[in-house]
Design a protein around this motif. Structure first.
Motif, mmCIF file in Angstrom:
data_model
loop_
_atom_site.group_PDB
_atom_site.id
_atom_site.type_symbol
_atom_site.label_atom_id
_atom_site.label_comp_id
_atom_site.label_asym_id
_atom_site.label_seq_id
_atom_site.Cartn_x
_atom_site.Cartn_y
_atom_site.Cartn_z
ATOM 1 N N TYR A 11 81.086 66.209 150.661
ATOM 2 C CA TYR A 11 80.982 66.831 149.348
ATOM 3 C C TYR A 11 79.569 67.332 149.130
ATOM 4 O O TYR A 11 78.603 66.627 149.394
ATOM 5 C CB TYR A 11 81.368 65.834 148.249
ATOM 6 N N LYS A 12 79.459 68.557 148.640
ATOM 7 C CA LYS A 12 78.152 69.114 148.299
ATOM 8 C C LYS A 12 77.600 68.305 147.138
ATOM 9 O O LYS A 12 78.281 68.086 146.138
ATOM 10 C CB LYS A 12 78.264 70.591 147.889
ATOM 11 N N GLU A 13 76.389 67.863 147.281
ATOM 12 C CA GLU A 13 75.735 67.068 146.237
ATOM 13 C C GLU A 13 74.243 67.281 146.373
ATOM 14 O O GLU A 13 73.716 67.367 147.473
ATOM 15 C CB GLU A 13 76.084 65.592 146.407
ATOM 16 N N ASP A 31 74.683 67.193 151.500
ATOM 17 C CA ASP A 31 76.076 66.787 151.308
ATOM 18 C C ASP A 31 76.225 65.324 151.701
ATOM 19 O O ASP A 31 75.340 64.739 152.336
ATOM 20 C CB ASP A 31 77.055 67.688 152.071
ATOM 21 N N ILE A 32 77.384 64.739 151.293
ATOM 22 C CA ILE A 32 77.568 63.302 151.500
ATOM 23 C C ILE A 32 79.049 62.989 151.631
ATOM 24 O O ILE A 32 79.901 63.694 151.065
ATOM 25 C CB ILE A 32 76.915 62.488 150.356
ATOM 26 N N SER A 33 79.363 61.937 152.386
ATOM 27 C CA SER A 33 80.715 61.395 152.491
ATOM 28 C C SER A 33 80.593 59.880 152.595
ATOM 29 O O SER A 33 79.481 59.342 152.573
ATOM 30 C CB SER A 33 81.430 61.956 153.729
ATOM 31 N N LEU A 34 81.724 59.209 152.748
ATOM 32 C CA LEU A 34 81.680 57.758 152.926
ATOM 33 C C LEU A 34 81.028 57.368 154.241
ATOM 34 O O LEU A 34 80.491 56.272 154.380
ATOM 35 C CB LEU A 34 83.092 57.176 152.894
ATOM 36 N N TYR A 105 84.283 60.029 142.527
ATOM 37 C CA TYR A 105 83.944 60.957 141.454
ATOM 38 C C TYR A 105 83.871 62.388 141.983
ATOM 39 O O TYR A 105 84.433 63.307 141.393
ATOM 40 C CB TYR A 105 82.610 60.568 140.806
ATOM 41 N N LEU A 106 83.186 62.595 143.116
ATOM 42 C CA LEU A 106 83.052 63.937 143.683
ATOM 43 C C LEU A 106 84.415 64.492 144.105
ATOM 44 O O LEU A 106 84.688 65.684 143.946
ATOM 45 C CB LEU A 106 82.090 63.924 144.869
ATOM 46 N N GLU A 107 85.271 63.610 144.611
ATOM 47 C CA GLU A 107 86.623 64.022 145.003
ATOM 48 C C GLU A 107 87.419 64.487 143.784
ATOM 49 O O GLU A 107 88.080 65.523 143.822
ATOM 50 C CB GLU A 107 87.327 62.861 145.698
ATOM 51 N N SER A 108 87.327 63.738 142.686
ATOM 52 C CA SER A 108 88.061 64.126 141.474
ATOM 53 C C SER A 108 87.506 65.421 140.888
ATOM 54 O O SER A 108 88.258 66.258 140.393
ATOM 55 C CB SER A 108 88.042 63.009 140.432
ATOM 56 N N GLU A 109 86.197 65.604 140.959
ATOM 57 C CA GLU A 109 85.594 66.852 140.475
ATOM 58 C C GLU A 109 86.056 68.042 141.310
ATOM 59 O O GLU A 109 86.317 69.117 140.772
ATOM 60 C CB GLU A 109 84.061 66.763 140.512
ATOM 61 N N ILE A 114 89.575 72.880 141.829
ATOM 62 C CA ILE A 114 90.688 73.593 142.468
ATOM 63 C C ILE A 114 91.763 73.915 141.444
ATOM 64 O O ILE A 114 92.276 75.034 141.395
ATOM 65 C CB ILE A 114 91.266 72.760 143.635
ATOM 66 N N LEU A 115 92.104 72.950 140.579
ATOM 67 C CA LEU A 115 93.099 73.191 139.542
ATOM 68 C C LEU A 115 92.640 74.280 138.586
ATOM 69 O O LEU A 115 93.422 75.123 138.169
ATOM 70 C CB LEU A 115 93.406 71.899 138.777
ATOM 71 N N LEU A 116 91.347 74.282 138.232
ATOM 72 C CA LEU A 116 90.805 75.294 137.355
ATOM 73 C C LEU A 116 90.906 76.671 137.996
ATOM 74 O O LEU A 116 91.284 77.649 137.350
ATOM 75 C CB LEU A 116 89.357 74.980 136.991
ATOM 76 N N GLU A 117 90.597 76.763 139.296
ATOM 77 C CA GLU A 117 90.697 78.033 140.006
ATOM 78 C C GLU A 117 92.138 78.541 140.032
ATOM 79 O O GLU A 117 92.399 79.727 139.846
ATOM 80 C CB GLU A 117 90.182 77.897 141.435
ATOM 81 N N ILE A 118 93.096 77.633 140.235
ATOM 82 C CA ILE A 118 94.503 78.029 140.269
ATOM 83 C C ILE A 118 94.929 78.556 138.902
ATOM 84 O O ILE A 118 95.604 79.574 138.804
ATOM 85 C CB ILE A 118 95.396 76.824 140.706
ATOM 86 N N LYS A 119 94.519 77.883 137.828
ATOM 87 C CA LYS A 119 94.887 78.317 136.479
ATOM 88 C C LYS A 119 94.276 79.661 136.136
ATOM 89 O O LYS A 119 94.915 80.493 135.494
ATOM 90 C CB LYS A 119 94.451 77.266 135.450
ATOM 91 N N THR A 120 93.045 79.922 136.534
ATOM 92 C CA THR A 120 92.403 81.188 136.197
ATOM 93 C C THR A 120 92.917 82.338 137.060
ATOM 94 O O THR A 120 92.793 83.499 136.677
ATOM 95 C CB THR A 120 90.858 81.087 136.344
#
Length: 122
Positions: A11-13, A31-34, A105-109, A114-120
Motif C-alpha cells: 500500500y502506498k503510504e 509503500d508498506i505491507s505486512l 486501515y489502508l486496505e479498507s481505504e 475503488i467503490l468511489l471510482e465505480i460510483k463516479t
C-alpha cells in the motif's frame, strides 16, 4: 520495469523513517505491507544486505504519535542520482499488532477508493 510479483499487497503510504544505523537523516516511506516496505533516503546510504535494522516509522495514517518499531532486513538497494531506495523484509516486529491495524486501515481505504471510482464512472 517489470511488474512486481508479490504474495501480499503493498500500500502506498507516506511516512518518516528513522534508522540511525543506516543514515543520520530521516528517510521516507514509499509503500508498506505486512511483510515488507520500500523506503528511500535523499542521499547515498551504505546498506549491508546481511544486517538487520530497526526502523521507526511515523506514518500519515496513524492515530498514534508513537512510531511503529519494525525489525527489517534489506532485500535490495539501488542508488540513483544521489538517492538510495531500499526494499526491506519485515522480520519480528515489537509493533506487529499495530502494523496489522495499519494495513487493515489502508486496505479498507483502498476498497473505499475503488467503490468511489465505480460510483463516479456510472
Amino acid at each position: 520495469m517489470a511488474a512486481e510479483n508479490r504474495q501480499v499487497t503493498r500500500y502506498k503510504e507516506i511516512g518518516q523513517v528513522v534508522c540511525p544505523q543506516l543514515c543520520a537523516i530521516s528517510g521516507i516511506l514509499d509503500d508498506i505491507s505486512l511483510t515488507g516496505c520500500k523506503i528511500h533516503f535523499p542521499c547515498p546510504v551504505v546498506v549491508d544486505l546481511e544486517n538487520e535494522y530497526e526502523l521507526e516509522l511515523s506514518v500519515s495514517h496513524s492515530s498514534e504519535e508513537e512510531p511503529l518499531h519494525l525489525l527489517c532486513q534489506p532485500q535490495w538497494c539501488n542508488e540513483t542520482s544521489g538517492t538510495t531506495q531500499i526494499g526491506l523484509k519485515v522480520l519480528f516486529s515489537p509493533d506487529a499488532n499495530r502494523l496489522k491495524e495499519l494495513i487493515s486501515y489502508l486496505e479498507s481505504e483502498t476498497e473505499d477508493d475503488i467503490l468511489l471510482e465505480i460510483k463516479t464512472d456510472n
